[in-house]
Design a protein around this motif. Structure first.
Motif: not given
Length: 89
Positions: A69-76, A81-84
């Motif tokens: 159920g994740m969106t593409t952005d959530e999956y990425m 990991g979060p973009r620092e």
């Protein structure tokens, strides 16, 4: 699969079709911890044939990844990991 007295084996048609192996194709057996892996050696393919094989591979993979159920952005973000480098404040 049985090895002949000449050291030959027959690659099943399903595998040949899936890997794009045809008469004259080159393959290698690569040792792994589990045994051996069959690898098709890259050929000098036309751009059209390479694109066709790539599309066929993508078609075979379609629907094999369940994102839960994740969106593409959530999956990425989940996979990388979060973009620092982004200042979102």
């Amino acid at each position: 699969m049985r090895v002949t007295t000449k050291g030959q084996v027959t690659i099943p048609k399903e595998i040949r079709d899936r890997m794009g192996i045809g008469p004259g194709s080159e393959v290698e057996f690569v040792p792994t911890e589990e045994g051996a892996r069959l690898v098709a050696v890259n050929e000098n393919l036309s751009e059209k044939e390479a694109a066709r094989r790539f599309k066929d591979a993508l078609d075979r993979m379609e629907g094999t990844l369940d994102l839960g159920g994740m969106t593409t952005d959530e999956y990425m973000e989940w996979s990388r990991g979060p973009r620092e480098d982004l200042d979102l404040d």
